[in-house]
Design an enzyme around this catalytic site. Structure first.
Site, PDB file in Angstrom:
ATOM      1  N   ASP A 280      -4.689  -6.465  -7.485  1.00  0.00           N
ATOM      2  CA  ASP A 280      -4.938  -5.700  -6.273  1.00  0.00           C
ATOM      3  C   ASP A 280      -5.072  -4.250  -6.726  1.00  0.00           C
ATOM      4  O   ASP A 280      -4.832  -3.917  -7.895  1.00  0.00           O
ATOM      5  CB  ASP A 280      -3.786  -5.888  -5.290  1.00  0.00           C
ATOM      6  CG  ASP A 280      -4.201  -5.685  -3.835  1.00  0.00           C
ATOM      7  OD1 ASP A 280      -5.273  -5.091  -3.601  1.00  0.00           O
ATOM      8  OD2 ASP A 280      -3.450  -6.096  -2.943  1.00  0.00           O
TER       9      ASP A 280
ATOM     10  N   HIS B 263       0.841  -1.197   0.000  1.00  0.00           N
ATOM     11  CA  HIS B 263       0.000   0.000   0.000  1.00  0.00           C
ATOM     12  C   HIS B 263       0.881   1.254   0.000  1.00  0.00           C
ATOM     13  O   HIS B 263       0.511   2.288  -0.546  1.00  0.00           O
ATOM     14  CB  HIS B 263      -0.908   0.044   1.236  1.00  0.00           C
ATOM     15  CG  HIS B 263      -1.979  -0.989   1.231  1.00  0.00           C
ATOM     16  ND1 HIS B 263      -1.754  -2.293   1.594  1.00  0.00           N
ATOM     17  CD2 HIS B 263      -3.296  -0.898   0.920  1.00  0.00           C
ATOM     18  CE1 HIS B 263      -2.881  -2.974   1.507  1.00  0.00           C
ATOM     19  NE2 HIS B 263      -3.831  -2.142   1.105  1.00  0.00           N
TER      20      HIS B 263
END
Length: 362
Positions: A285, A212
């Site tokens: 993702d 992230h």
């Protein structure tokens, strides 16, 4: 031996949408490859209405919910009904609802929350876990979702892992246990008519950083055993989604320094497709995570992902909200398809996989 429940059908009023034999245009095929996050938490919001129109026109494959989109369960149900209205193919209406810290529907809106994966595996047998996940899946289906991004197939190998171990998202450190609880999660969701997504291929559990936030190099930490849950579940017939993480391994980069698994034909085509035999839908993702947006332009991300074998491009649309993001991504796909017939064929290939999976939804 693993056995999967046949995907159940959500109530006819929820997903009574027929699939067309084929898309009318390459634009519609490309649109099915795009899945975006959105702003708004009510069916009357302009952003929700705009996305509903794109879905109805066949130019958008689906949407992803974040907590910002959840004002109440009734509001969610109304939005999902709007997304489904007159849509053909049916859209993927998705969320991350693992249990524990990773969830979009919470007690604040009347949803019955459950523990994280590690706690479930430590306190329940796989059969008991399946019952727990069945209750969760039924709640999710009741408000109109048809895809849950789980289960986590990562092995809990690094106790200091910032994104998996820290939140107890992995069921265990050994592949056999992870596989058994993954199967329980999958069966529970299939019984409720919900598709699932194994994540985060090729394995995030041994990593020493969080994708992230930025670049994650697993060259020195990744272990071959991290593929084992995928191998076992795919061998048993699993063919929903596999979600590809943004993880770099020097030996699987095809000689391209810094190329993450989500953009790597070695990982997606050679390993996942050819070695493990997966013939379902490959989804990324979130392509706005730091590991991607800090190193690749939007155009390069889209083109490289599709060339690598990606079927669905997932964008949370949170880095800098853009109401036209889906159209921009679709435009990149079509421009490249016009330049390269082989790329156009990749779009057609992904479209066939996507519509085959959507046909399971009604």
């Amino acid at each position: 031996m693993i056995a999967f429940a046949k995907l159940g059908l959500i109530a006819a009023a929820t997903l009574a949408v027929a699939l067309p034999a084929s898309a009318q245009t390459l634009e519609q095929m490309a649109g099915q490859m795009v899945l975006v996050g959105f702003e708004g938490d009510a069916a009357s919001d302009s952003s929700v209405q705009a996305l509903s129109s794109e879905i109805a026109a066949g130019r958008l494959g689906g949407v992803m919910y974040l907590k910002r989109n959840v004002a109440s369960l009734d509001a969610v149900a109304e939005m999902n009904a709007a997304f489904r209205s007159s849509a053909s193919p049916v859209p993927f209406i998705t969320l991350d609802q693992e249990g524990g810290a990773v969830e979009r529907l919470t007690e604040d809106v009347g949803f019955r929350e459950i523990p994280n994966a590690r706690s479930v595996a430590q306190s329940r047998t796989p059969a008991e876990a399946q019952s727990l996940y069945a209750d969760m899946a039924e709640q999710i289906a009741a408000v109109g979702f048809n895809v849950n991004f789980g289960p986590v197939a990562d092995l809990d190998l690094n106790p200091d892992n910032q994104i998996i171990a820290r939140y107890g998202r992995a069921f265990a450190a050994d592949a056999e246990t992870v596989t058994a609880y993954n199967a329980a999660f999958i069966n529970a969701h299939h019984a409720a008519g919900i598709l699932t997504a194994l994540k985060h291929f090729p394995g995030h559990g041994s990593s020493t950083a969080d994708s992230h936030e930025g670049f994650v190099d697993i060259t020195d930490s990744w272990q071959e055993a991290e593929l084992e849950p995928y191998r076992q579940l795919i061998s048993a017939g699993y063919n929903d989604f596999v979600m590809i993480g943004h993880l770099y391994h020097e030996e699987y980069s095809g000689g391209v320094s810094g190329l993450p698994s989500s953009l790597s034909p070695v990982w997606i085509t050679d390993v996942l497709r050819d070695q493990l035999g997966f013939d379902g839908v490959v989804i990324s993702d979130d392509l706005e995570m730091g590991a991607i947006r800090e190193h690749f332009s939007l155009e390069n991300t889209v083109i490289q992902a599709v060339r690598a074998g990606m079927d669905v491009l997932l964008f949370s649309n949170t880095a800098a909200y853009d109401p036209n993001l889906a159209a921009r991504v679709r435009g990149i796909l079509l421009d490249e398809a016009e330049r390269d017939p082989a790329f156009a064929n990749r779009i057609r290939e992904s479209y066939q996989r996507i519509t085959a999976l959507k046909s399971m939804l009604g």
